[in-house]
Design an enzyme around this catalytic site. Structure first.
Site: not given
Ligand code: VG1
Ligand code: CO
Length: 542
Positions: A276, A280-281, A112-113, A343, A495, A278, A362-364, A375
């Site tokens: 991001d 999804d963000r 991902s990110h 999460t 976090r 992959d 999600e907040e991320s 997502k």
């Protein structure tokens, strides 16, 4: 044609928030990838002759693992594998392919990110037949299997061409190399009013989409520039690179600062977005205004009916626990269900499958809907564009009107990265021990109403997930949440999520960190971050 290879277990193949993530050299150890993939297959039943989907975000080691996975899928008895051309499928596109072609499941190769490259991160995640990440029951079985594995099976075959679209064969199993973008783009055309967005763009509305040298480049080019007519140059950093150009492909205010600065400048475009590693963000920045992911979820939910795919309205909204309560107010007004999950996207799957929720977030920087079970970064961008195309107001106006109607949830997340794992665990243990004594006490002039260790009771399958984050709620609705990241690959990341609800429109123009200052101090007082970790400030603030 197939061989059985003896192996010995690794003890660290525990999937985290989103699959198994480790440094590339860890994955490159003898049989490391093979052990994990065999542990996945050994934890599944009934896939003989069925279809598997394989695709990844194109990061370093993606191509090698695709070849290994193909040979192991053949030896384990899958009938067919669909692979994105070049081994590429964004995470939401992989979810869509699994659903559309009724595959048994899929292997999503991504961290991902997280940064990519020979010494950076790689990841493998298994998704089930609904297109979503495997639920905890399966990830736990995979981990258990990985600790006892003695052998794996693999086809003795040459690597196959994954760069040319078409059908081929590996040890008797069919492999179809598919266009990674086509099915996804077709789905987006079903959900959104492309004519309206085209009109908006034709009227002079300008945008920028930053793929951060990652997987959404080809998706953005096809959809935004080719199909929606955004001018060339709208998409930037659109060539996926194995090391993401040496950057963090994490669309936040730190790693996408160029985009932020552009959007805050006088001659910036009307709308800016990034995705991001992959895909999804999503990061959404209107001209002159950053929309927090928590706010974006609420604003998308409040306006989703303006897009054809959601014109019948929403069944419910789901958000992860640390995500702000902004969406809750929308659900309340719409008189629909609101669900608070731990999460990680895997917890939304049941709610979406059961038709209890339509939109999740999600907040991320993750937002998505029942169109897939991941997502979806570009989906969020297109929903925003569809809403702006119908309402013909700026993103800034959407936000201001939203806050005036519902109030504003000031929100920020402070990350302490690369912290010593023992120190981080002690901090959480100490907090947990203190929970019963906190209610009724005051910190920084704020009175604690309740404090708990979040546990989720899945309303669909009745499973229980404990220890999903420490919540401290203050009188008046503000709160701080503490949890440890489950996606990092070195040390621990603490976090801290901070939120204040402000109903008064006269107080909707404050600078976020200032608006949260007393809560940030309270978080330090409650958790003793400095005393435990030696850190006096976070490494990332989003
Ligand atoms: C983080 C985020 C979480 C997200 C997960 C995967 O997890 O907080 O909201 O679902 O990454 O996102 P953690 O455990 O590090 O806080 V990504 O874009 O991997 O797929
Ligand atoms: Co991602």
């Amino acid at each position: 044609m197939f061989k059985t290879v003896a192996t010995t277990p690794y003890d660290d193949q525990k999937p985290g928030t989103s699959g198994l993530r480790k440094k590339v050299p860890v994955f490159q150890q003898a049989n490391y990838v093979e052990n994990f993939i065999q542990s996945v297959f050994d934890s599944l039943e009934g896939f003989k002759g069925e279809t598997l989907v394989i695709g990844g975000d194109g990061r370093y080691y993606n191509r090698e693992v695709v070849q290994i996975a193909l040979k192991m899928a053949a030896a384990n008895g899958f009938g067919r594998v669909l692979v994105g051309q070049g081994g590429i499928l964004s995470t939401p596109a992989a979810s869509n392919v699994i659903r559309k072609y009724k595959a048994f499941g899929g292997l999503v190769l991504s961290a991902s990110h997280n940064p990519g490259g020979p010494t950076e991160d790689f990841g493998i995640k298994y998704n089930i037949g609904n297109g979503g990440p495997a639920p905890e029951k399966i990830t736990e079985a995979i981990f258990a299997r990985s600790k006892t594995i003695k052998q794996y099976v693999i086809a003795e075959a040459a690597d196959i061409d994954i760069d040319t679209i078409g059908k081929r064969d590996i040890a008797g199993m069919t492999v179809e190399i598919i266009d990674p973008v086509a099915d996804y783009a077709a789905l987006m055309e079903e959900l959104f009013d492309f004519d309206a967005i085209r009109d908006l763009i034709r009227s002079g509305f300008t945008l920028r989409f930053d793929s951060m040298h990652a997987v959404t480049g080809p998706y953005g080019k096809e959809i935004l520039e080719r199909r929606l007519g955004a001018k060339e140059g709208t998409c930037v950093n659109f060539v996926p690179l194995p090391d993401f150009g040496g950057h963090h492909p994490d669309p936040n205010l730190v790693y996408a600062k160029d985009l932020y600065d552009l959007m805050m400048s006088a001659d910036g475009p009307d709308f800016g977005a990034a995705s991001d590693g992959d895909g999804d963000r999503n990061l959404i920045i209107g001209k002159g205004i950053f929309i927090t992911p928590s706010d974006s979820l609420a604003m998308l939910a409040a306006n989703a009916h303006l897009a054809p795919g959601y014109k019948a309205g929403l069944k419910g909204i789901a958000r992860s626990m640390p995500t702000s309560g902004a969406a809750d107010r929308v659900a309340e007004k719409l008189k629909i269900g609101m669900y608070e999950t731990p999460t990680g996207w895997k917890f939304f799957g049941n709610l979406l499958d059961a038709g209890m929720a339509t939109i999740c977030g999600e907040e991320s920087a993750g937002t998505g809907s029942n169109h897939v079970r991941e997502k979806d970064g570009l989906w969020a961008v297109l929903l925003w564009l569809n809403i702006l195309a119908v309402r013909r107001v700026s993103a800034m106006q959407v936000a201001r009107e939203h806050w005036a109607t519902y109030g504003r949830n000031y929100y920020s997340r402070h990350d302490y990265e690369g912290v010593d794992s023992d120190a981080a665990n002690r901090l959480i243990d100490d907090l947990r021990g203190k929970l019963p004594t906190l209610p009724g006490t005051s910190v920084q002039g704020l009175t604690i109403a309740t404090a708990d260790d979040f546990a989720y009771h899945d309303p669909v399958d009745k499973s229980v997930s404990d220890h999903q984050g420490i919540r401290v709620l203050f009188e008046g609705g503000s709160r701080v949440v503490f949890r440890l990241s489950g996606t990092g690959t070195s040390g621990a990341t603490i976090r801290v999520y901070v939120e204040r609800y402000e109903p008064d429109p006269k107080r909707h123009d404050l600078e976020t960190q200032g608006a949260l200052a007393d809560l940030i101090r309270a978080a330090e007082d409650i958790a003793g971050i400095k005393a435990h970790t030696g850190r006096d400030k976070p490494s990332v603030i989003t």
